[in-house]
Design a protein around this motif. Structure first.
Motif, mmCIF file in Angstrom:
data_model
loop_
_atom_site.group_PDB
_atom_site.id
_atom_site.type_symbol
_atom_site.label_atom_id
_atom_site.label_comp_id
_atom_site.label_asym_id
_atom_site.label_seq_id
_atom_site.Cartn_x
_atom_site.Cartn_y
_atom_site.Cartn_z
ATOM 1 N N UNK A 184 2.851 33.513 -3.869
ATOM 2 C CA UNK A 184 2.129 34.063 -2.718
ATOM 3 C C UNK A 184 2.896 33.748 -1.440
ATOM 4 N N UNK A 185 3.288 32.499 -1.291
ATOM 5 C CA UNK A 185 3.975 32.095 -0.071
ATOM 6 C C UNK A 185 5.317 32.814 0.076
ATOM 7 N N UNK A 186 6.041 32.921 -1.023
ATOM 8 C CA UNK A 186 7.346 33.577 -0.940
ATOM 9 C C UNK A 186 7.219 35.074 -0.653
ATOM 10 N N UNK A 187 6.118 35.672 -1.111
ATOM 11 C CA UNK A 187 5.881 37.069 -0.769
ATOM 12 C C UNK A 187 5.737 37.239 0.731
ATOM 13 N N UNK A 188 4.982 36.345 1.338
ATOM 14 C CA UNK A 188 4.784 36.440 2.787
ATOM 15 C C UNK A 188 6.078 36.097 3.515
ATOM 16 N N UNK A 189 6.827 35.168 2.916
ATOM 17 C CA UNK A 189 8.081 34.735 3.552
ATOM 18 C C UNK A 189 9.149 35.815 3.472
ATOM 19 N N UNK A 190 9.017 36.701 2.492
ATOM 20 C CA UNK A 190 10.078 37.670 2.217
ATOM 21 C C UNK A 190 10.570 38.448 3.438
ATOM 22 N N UNK A 191 9.654 39.129 4.165
ATOM 23 C CA UNK A 191 10.160 39.872 5.334
ATOM 24 C C UNK A 191 10.767 38.950 6.388
ATOM 25 N N UNK A 192 10.239 37.745 6.493
ATOM 26 C CA UNK A 192 10.780 36.812 7.485
ATOM 27 C C UNK A 192 12.190 36.384 7.098
ATOM 28 N N UNK A 193 12.395 36.152 5.803
ATOM 29 C CA UNK A 193 13.737 35.769 5.348
ATOM 30 C C UNK A 193 14.726 36.912 5.503
ATOM 31 N N UNK A 194 14.242 38.137 5.270
ATOM 32 C CA UNK A 194 15.140 39.284 5.354
ATOM 33 C C UNK A 194 15.495 39.625 6.798
ATOM 34 N N UNK A 195 14.523 39.480 7.690
ATOM 35 C CA UNK A 195 14.715 40.085 9.008
ATOM 36 C C UNK A 195 14.735 39.115 10.183
ATOM 37 N N UNK A 196 14.501 37.836 9.944
ATOM 38 C CA UNK A 196 14.564 36.918 11.079
ATOM 39 C C UNK A 196 15.574 35.825 10.779
ATOM 40 N N UNK A 197 15.942 35.103 11.815
ATOM 41 C CA UNK A 197 16.888 34.008 11.634
ATOM 42 C C UNK A 197 16.166 32.673 11.648
ATOM 43 N N UNK A 198 14.867 32.690 11.410
ATOM 44 C CA UNK A 198 14.091 31.456 11.444
ATOM 45 C C UNK A 198 14.574 30.476 10.377
ATOM 46 N N UNK A 199 14.417 29.189 10.687
ATOM 47 C CA UNK A 199 14.766 28.160 9.709
ATOM 48 C C UNK A 199 13.707 28.122 8.604
ATOM 49 N N UNK A 200 14.104 27.595 7.461
ATOM 50 C CA UNK A 200 13.199 27.557 6.325
ATOM 51 C C UNK A 200 11.864 26.884 6.665
ATOM 52 N N UNK A 201 11.942 25.768 7.407
ATOM 53 C CA UNK A 201 10.713 25.042 7.727
ATOM 54 C C UNK A 201 9.808 25.876 8.633
#
Ligand SMILES: Nc1ncnc2c1ncn2[C@@H]1O[C@H](COP(=O)(O)OP(=O)(O)OP(=O)(O)O)[C@@H](O)[C@H]1O
Ligand SMILES: [Mg+2]
Lengths: 263, 248
Positions: B100-117
């Motif tokens: 669930x968490x990784x699904x929500x994280x997916x667009x953020x990982x693809x399109x932002x430069x935010x750090x993992x934390x």
């Protein structure tokens, strides 16, 4: 009678037409691969995941198949060669057939059955559950995200698997040849180095490289072809295996007739 | 309607071969409101939605989003542009190999430069805001109930702070309790992001559920909008098709 022939020709024509259209779509799909593979972002993580699932997860079964193929080939060759007293040639003949034919082709068939089908199933499932649409809506090209890593990994994994098939197959043959069939170890090895050339290895690896590309291309293609319904996924998976295998066998002939001339 | 226009569909015709699916379609969706597009199965709702997202190009006519003509954007710009949209699919369309968490994280990982934390923090907030509790964060979609999947799907759709949320058949085939939950979720989302602007578009053939929460309703039939009005007017429409649909 005339009616019958007319219908026969018509249905043959329809079948050819359908397959030519399919071929056209596969070619378009392939062009899309070449378009996207050179464009960022390069998702290395997905590539390594695919290397793991296509390559690493097939290691055991490839090694097993290689060992038994080498062993049975040694047996068969021995009983033939013994009749004309050239049993010392078992080693090179088995190795040559493994290197040029059996390793790439059998590895290809196994990978088509194992990885090709699972590619079609994974992508097909994502298609019917709208996960592919979800990627597109987010602005991610689904071919680039799903097909590119699988095809690149397939292309690179197959030569490696084929090499492993070859090495293990040789051990199998050597083991049976020297332990069960009592060919002298020194003779076995010296004949091997006398008749084996690097070109023979290259011959097989080039084939494996092409097979890997084609199997992954076909597996992902049929995944994307899946339309609504769970039976669609089953059919796509099935077609990926059938066409993957047939294409490997057909390409094997074409590549062989080509490679024997240039290598 | 004098409000700001989020989406303008101008004289759009879409043909698949000889088949005319959208037929000189004209309508404007106001910003910061909930608009529902209703219609029988096969009316062209999904096709219209794909035009709004720029996934399909009209055979004729143009679609503009916040004044930008999608026809003038190239493939890359379109992909970029699609980040204005969040979408909740009918069956959530969560990636089934990701938690669930990784699904929500997916667009953020693809399109932002935010750090993992930072991504994890943001995902936690998003998931909590749609009432998914911490113990479900690391579950796979197959381990979640249908209602939970929808909520995770909504959180994923909201991850990149879209200006427009699309809901495809959000309540079709759901039991009354889950229907209410989904409706509340849509309204809550609309209200929560009202300040910075949130336009909601619902595509549905579930009249009852959607009329309750919509501001405007468009009725699509055979490729054209035959009725477009506020919910109150819609209920009183003289159009026999609309009446038939409402009383289904
Ligand atoms: N890519 C396509 N090629 C050809 N025809 C298509 C395509 N996409 C949709 N159609 C046709 O367009 C018509 C409208 O389809 P659409 O999916 O937009 O309807 P819908 O209103 O969303 O229906 P539903 O409520 O069943 O989802 C259907 O007859 C469908 O067969
Ligand atoms: Mg639809």
């Amino acid at each position: 009678m005339g009616q019958f022939f007319y219908q026969l020709v018509a249905s043959l024509g329809a079948a050819v037409n359908a397959n030519v259209q399919g071929l056209g779509r596969v070619c378009t799909f392939m062009l899309s691969f070449f378009y996207w593979v050179v464009r960022p972002p390069f998702r290395l993580k997905l590539f390594f995941e695919q290397m793991y699932s296509i390559g690493y997860q097939s290691l055991f079964i490839i090694a097993l198949a290689g060992a038994f193929t080498g062993m049975v080939m040694a047996f068969q060759m021995y009983f033939g060669f013994q009749l004309i007293s050239v049993d010392s040639l078992v080693g090179p003949v088995v190795t040559l057939s493994l290197a040029k034919e059996l390793a790439p082709v059998l590895t290809g068939l196994i990978v088509a059955g194992k990885a090709g089908s699972s590619m079609a199933a994974q992508i097909g499932t994502m298609k019917v559950t709208e996960q592919v649409d979800a990627l597109e809506v987010m602005g991610i090209n689904s071919h680039q995200y799903l097909a590119v890593p699988r095809i690149v990994a397939g292309t690179l994994a197959l030569p490696m698997l084929s090499a492993i098939f070859l090495v293990v197959g040789n051990y199998g043959s050597y083991f049976i040849g020297t332990r069960a069939l009592m060919i002298d170890e020194a003779i076995y090895l010296s004949k091997l180095s006398e008749f084996m050339f690097i070109e023979d290895i290259a011959h097989g690896l080039i084939k494996a490289f092409v097979f890997g590309f084609v199997i992954a291309l076909i597996g992902t293609y049929f995944g994307f072809q899946v339309s609504k319904g769970a039976e669609g996924v089953g059919r796509g998976t099935n077609q990926a295996v059938v066409w993957g295998m047939i294409t490997v066998l057909m390409l094997d002939y074409i590549l062989t007739s080509f490679l024997v001339r240039i290598l | 309607m004098s409000e700001e226009i989020a989406i303008a569909v101008e004289d759009v015709t879409k043909k698949f071969g000889e088949l005319v699916i959208l037929n000189h379609l004209n309508f404007k969706i106001p910003a910061n409101k909930i608009t529902t597009i209703l219609g029988f199965s096969g009316a062209g709702k999904s096709t219209l939605m794909k035009h709004i997202l720029g996934l399909l190009k009209p055979t004729h006519g143009k679609v503009s989003v916040f004044g930008k003509d999608l026809g003038t954007l190239d493939e890359m710009e379109l992909r970029e542009f699609r980040r204005n949209f969040g979408m909740l699919f009918q069956y959530a369309a969560l990636f089934d190999s990701k938690t669930a968490l990784e699904n929500v994280a997916f667009p953020l990982r693809e399109f932002t430069k935010l750090k993992d934390s930072e991504i994890r923090e943001k995902c936690k907030d998003l998931l909590l805001s749609v009432n998914i509790q911490e113990e479900s964060f690391n579950k796979l979609p197959s381990e979640l109930s249908g209602g939970m999947r929808k909520r995770v799907g909504l959180a994923r759709g909201l991850a990149l702070s879209p200006k427009i949320m699309l809901y495809d058949e959000p309540t079709t085939g759901l039991d009354p309790i889950t229907t209410k939950m989904v409706n509340d979720l849509i309204v809550d989302t609309q209200n929560k992001y009202a300040e910075r602007g949130m336009t909601t578009i619902i595509i549905s053939h579930d009249v009852r559920a959607t009329l309750e929460i919509s501001d405007f309703v468009a009725f699509l039939d055979r490729g054209t909008i035959v009725e477009y009005s506020t919910v109150e007017e819609f209920r009183l429409s003289k159009n026999p098709l609309v009446q038939e649909f409402i009383n289904l």
